[in-house]
Design a protein around this motif. Structure first.
Motif, PDB file in Angstrom:
ATOM      1  N   GLU A 186       6.976 -20.634  10.835  1.00 14.91           N
ATOM      2  CA  GLU A 186       7.810 -20.922  12.005  1.00 14.91           C
ATOM      3  C   GLU A 186       9.140 -21.553  11.606  1.00 14.91           C
ATOM      4  OE1 GLU A 186       5.701 -23.119  14.961  1.00 14.91           O
ATOM      5  OE2 GLU A 186       4.021 -21.696  15.037  1.00 14.91           O
ATOM      6  N   MET A 187       9.109 -22.524  10.704  1.00 15.09           N
ATOM      7  CA  MET A 187      10.356 -23.157  10.303  1.00 15.09           C
ATOM      8  C   MET A 187      11.295 -22.150   9.640  1.00 15.09           C
ATOM      9  SD  MET A 187      11.342 -26.003   7.488  1.00 15.09           S
ATOM     10  CE  MET A 187      12.013 -24.677   6.482  1.00 15.09           C
ATOM     11  N   SER A 188      10.730 -21.302   8.766  1.00 23.55           N
ATOM     12  CA  SER A 188      11.553 -20.340   8.025  1.00 23.55           C
ATOM     13  C   SER A 188      12.179 -19.300   8.938  1.00 23.55           C
ATOM     14  CB  SER A 188      10.707 -19.646   6.956  1.00 23.55           C
ATOM     15  OG  SER A 188      10.155 -20.572   6.049  1.00 23.55           O
ATOM     16  N   TRP A 248      19.255 -21.309   8.323  1.00 25.46           N
ATOM     17  CA  TRP A 248      19.804 -21.581   6.987  1.00 25.46           C
ATOM     18  C   TRP A 248      18.809 -22.238   6.029  1.00 25.46           C
ATOM     19  CZ3 TRP A 248      19.978 -26.944   6.438  1.00 25.46           C
ATOM     20  CH2 TRP A 248      20.018 -27.679   7.628  1.00 25.46           C
ATOM     21  N   ALA A 249      17.534 -22.201   6.351  1.00 27.52           N
ATOM     22  CA  ALA A 249      16.544 -22.821   5.466  1.00 27.52           C
ATOM     23  C   ALA A 249      15.242 -22.038   5.491  1.00 27.52           C
ATOM     24  CB  ALA A 249      16.298 -24.275   5.868  1.00 27.52           C
ATOM     25  N   ARG A 250      14.510 -22.128   4.383  1.00 25.57           N
ATOM     26  CA  ARG A 250      13.208 -21.460   4.270  1.00 25.57           C
ATOM     27  C   ARG A 250      12.221 -22.394   3.580  1.00 25.57           C
ATOM     28  NH1 ARG A 250      13.870 -16.653   0.528  1.00 25.57           N
ATOM     29  NH2 ARG A 250      15.377 -18.043  -0.452  1.00 25.57           N
ATOM     30  N   ALA A 251      10.956 -22.159   3.832  1.00 24.32           N
ATOM     31  CA  ALA A 251       9.882 -22.817   3.091  1.00 24.32           C
ATOM     32  C   ALA A 251       9.098 -21.731   2.362  1.00 24.32           C
ATOM     33  CB  ALA A 251       8.969 -23.598   4.037  1.00 24.32           C
ATOM     34  N   LEU A 252       9.111 -21.760   1.034  1.00 23.73           N
ATOM     35  CA  LEU A 252       8.396 -20.772   0.229  1.00 23.73           C
ATOM     36  C   LEU A 252       7.159 -21.439  -0.354  1.00 23.73           C
ATOM     37  CD1 LEU A 252      11.397 -19.111  -1.673  1.00 23.73           C
ATOM     38  CD2 LEU A 252      10.468 -18.580   0.589  1.00 23.73           C
ATOM     39  N   LEU A 253       6.005 -20.868  -0.051  1.00 26.57           N
ATOM     40  CA  LEU A 253       4.727 -21.444  -0.474  1.00 26.57           C
ATOM     41  C   LEU A 253       4.107 -20.560  -1.548  1.00 26.57           C
ATOM     42  CD1 LEU A 253       2.350 -23.456  -0.070  1.00 26.57           C
ATOM     43  CD2 LEU A 253       1.515 -21.955   1.731  1.00 26.57           C
ATOM     44  N   PHE A 254       3.727 -21.173  -2.690  1.00 27.63           N
ATOM     45  CA  PHE A 254       3.117 -20.462  -3.811  1.00 27.63           C
ATOM     46  C   PHE A 254       1.648 -20.864  -3.856  1.00 27.63           C
ATOM     47  CE2 PHE A 254       7.570 -21.040  -4.483  1.00 27.63           C
ATOM     48  CZ  PHE A 254       8.007 -19.806  -4.930  1.00 27.63           C
TER      49      PHE A 254
END
Length: 689
Positions: free
Chosen positions: A238-240, A245-251
């Motif tokens: 949702e945030m991404s 102008w921002a993303r959360a990338l989860l590994f």
């Protein structure tokens, strides 16, 4: 056509000489560390291989935010690459997925559309928005008056670290659950929404990314941790998608992702944002060649020439390495690294086929240990079951595997160590599916090659088992298990299971069952010891048992209450650092830590005198690295004391009660990697440097 002049000779064009390595190149060859978190080669931009996952990670409009793969497929390397390439980024290693208490009735979170779960999503989203806001402030040395909502957020929640802030916000959700107060849920959702709307209007001045990695370091596999992670992934998505102008990338490891997918009724939303970390042979060859080229002044071309100049019989070496490994970078790097080591030891000017063949057993042992460690959280002590294949055949008929399962269920050690999962997977189909999903076995139909599990999350079930199918153990485990080239159709009732001596690495001559019992008792003791002077001796003894049972591979000969010769100094525990590899070896090299002092504090808040005391213990004879074991959590004030000691070329590593319990849990489950310890050290070292 012009005639050849009389008496002249027809000459053939000169064949350019085959490229060869300058003398001594093999001695300088280093392929780098196979674990990305320790790999200094990644500082060289020439070693990067641009995979599809790399390209997606750098594309702010890709709509892909979850990078899912098995261990060793390049998650941390991709995160490291993003951290270098993205304009404004921050790495987050959350510690909240190993909750110390069960705060909620999990049933209230079953419906992902209802208030409690949606509020949990809002909590995680707000905490990540705060991290983005901090990144934005770092990138803007001057800025105009901020809206009150943003200014208030910067002066309150943003002053805390990610985990502390998140836990504080989760506590408010807990109060809403406890009192069935919908107003609490609505208030949390509105606060997050208001902050998001204000942040949309900020002039970003670039792209921002939160890089969330190493979830498994603090993952305890509980239902509560699973609920947290499910909500966290929805918050990332949702945030991404909502903040331009921002993303959360989860590994994320695929075995953990599969649990989220199985639980989440809205998992289809998440799956559309998943990137699989798959590699093909061309990319793996390029990965090796780029690293081998670092030893050359005149670089060779990629796509084969570099490999050809390093290996005496290049095609034979390719077949042996790439057919033997899974298609993942860590396996290939480990195998080639072993072959280089052997070529150096034997004084060869190229890597010979005999070096590659000799490296196979060493690689197989490494791969087998790593498999048990990788799935220890999902299937505690699964290595005990895998060891029971020792000395048997490389493939089984369905009847042969059923015979193996029957014998396994008569094995007291296997039943005791694996009781939490083995009985619910005793049916043939379930047992084979489990081994297939972890990559230990594949299925082969007549006239077809064996089919093994893909490395990414696309495949969710094993092929159906038919009467004519063969269950094939992957060849990278053949040497470690000394498997015979036979098809097992049955097992005699009087045949004993084999054992692998090198795998049974336990302290003090304990057998597997006793070792597990000792760890279970230790975990219960850590929970029950009272704080303060009344429980100080018991806590000291418990820390000593953590040292003996969890760190025996690197720290030997632990001694209690060691006095200096004049009696002025009394150290709670001190152990000899004899590690050859890993974290403790690095501490010996960096801080001359031939001995490691452990100081025990049976209270939550450390004082300045505690750090002064442990720094007093540091000396040239023992080294300048020490551990403080205590009952609380890391506080910002501690970093000033650690920085002071660091300025004197020393280091203190505070380990709280959650860390101690993590070490016990990981060893109980058979997970022996030092990732958690390394992450603890890295986090502190970065903040005091």
């Amino acid at each position: 056509m012009a005639k050849r002049a009389k008496g002249s000779r027809q000459t053939t064009p000169a064949v350019p000489p085959s490229p060869h390595l300058p003398k001594g190149t093999i001695l300088r060859a280093k392929i780098g560390q196979s674990f990305a978190e320790y790999d200094k080669a990644l500082e060289d931009q020439n070693v990067w291989v641009r995979t599809p996952a790399f390209n997606v990670a750098l594309d702010a409009e890709s709509g892909k935010y979850f990078f899912v793969g098995r261990r060793g497929t390049g998650k941390t390397a991709t995160r490291t690459y993003c951290d270098v390439q993205v304009g404004h980024s921050r790495v987050i290693v959350p510690e909240i997925f190993s909750p110390s208490s069960s705060a909620f009735d999990m049933e209230v979170f079953e419906n992902s559309r209802k208030g409690p779960f949606r509020s949990l999503v809002s909590v995680f989203k707000r905490s990540m928005l705060d991290e983005v806001l901090l990144l934005w402030r770092e990138a803007h040395s001057t800025y105009a008056d901020l809206p009150p909502i943003i200014s208030n957020e910067l002066n309150t929640f943003c002053r805390q670290d990610f985990d502390t802030r998140t836990l504080q916000l989760i506590a408010s959700v807990g109060r809403g659950v406890a009192f069935a107060d919908d107003q609490v849920f609505i208030a949390e959702n509105k606060a997050t929404k208001a902050l998001l709307e204000e942040m949309k209007h900020l002039q970003s001045g670039g792209s921002y990314a939160l890089l969330i990695d190493s979830i498994d370091d603090f993952w305890d596999g509980s239902d509560q941790a699973l609920v947290y992670l499910t909500a966290f992934m929805h918050a990332c998505l949702e945030m991404s998608s909502q903040l331009p102008w921002a993303r959360a990338l989860l590994f994320l490891r695929e075995n953990i992702f599969e649990r989220v997918r199985a639980r989440d009724s809205e998992s289809s939303r998440i799956e559309t944002a998943v990137v699989a970390l798959d590699w093909n042979r061309r990319q793996l060859l390029e990965l090796v060649e780029r690293r081998l080229n670092r030893a050359l002044t005149a670089k060779q071309a990629l796509g084969g020439p570099t490999w050809d100049v390093f290996f005496e019989q290049p095609e034979a070496a390719k077949e042996r390495v790439f057919d033997y490994c899974y298609n993942r970078p860590r396996d290939v790097l480990i195998y080639v690294s072993h072959a280089i080591d052997l070529a150096q030891e034997r004084g060869h000017e190229q890597i010979l086929v005999e070096d590659v063949d000799s490296a196979r057993r060493r690689f197989s042992d490494n791969r087998f240990k790593d498999l048990g460690d990788e799935y220890a959280e999902n299937y505690p002590q699964i290595a005990v079951v895998l060891r029971r294949f020792y000395g048997l055949g490389r493939s089984f008929t369905p009847g042969g595997m059923e015979a193996f399962i029957r014998k396994l269920l008569q094995d007291s050690e296997a039943k005791r160590a694996c009781a939490s999962w083995i009985f619910e997977n005793q049916a043939l189909e379930s047992f084979v599916r489990l081994l297939y999903n972890i990559g230990f076995i594949g299925l082969r139909r007549p006239g077809q090659p064996a089919r093994f599990r893909a490395l990414g999350p696309q495949e969710t079930s094993s092929p159906a088992i038919s009467d004519d199918a063969e269950i094939v153990i992957h060849k990278c485990y053949w040497d470690a298990l000394d498997l015979q080239d036979v098809l097992v159709r049955s097992l005699p009732e009087d045949q004993e299971f084999g054992r692998i001596g090198i795998i049974l690495d336990l302290p003090g001559g304990l057998d597997q069952t006793t070792y597990i019992d000792e760890l279970d008792l230790l975990s219960a003791r850590l929970d029950s010891i009272p704080h303060g002077p009344a429980g100080a001796d018991d806590f000291e003894q418990a820390v000593g048992d953590v040292l003996k049972l969890c760190f025996f591979r690197g720290l030997e000969n632990p001694e209690h209450r060691v006095r200096s010769v004049n009696g002025e100094v009394i150290r709670d525990w001190i152990a000899s650092n004899r590690a050859q590899t890993g974290f403790w070896a690095a501490m010996r090299q960096r801080y001359d830590a031939l001995q490691v002092v452990w100081e025990c504090k049976n209270y939550e808040q450390l004082k300045s005198s505690d750090f002064h005391q442990v720094s007093y213990y540091m000396a040239n004879a023992v080294g300048r690295f020490a551990v403080i074991a205590y009952r609380g959590e890391m506080q910002n004030s501690y970093y000033q004391h650690i920085r002071r000691i660091s300025d004197q070329n020393g280091m203190v590593l505070p380990l709280g009660i959650r860390d101690l319990k993590t070490f016990v849990r990981q060893n109980r489950n058979g997970k022996i990697k030092e990732d958690h310890l390394q992450d603890r050290y890295d986090s502190i070292a970065r903040k005091v440097s």
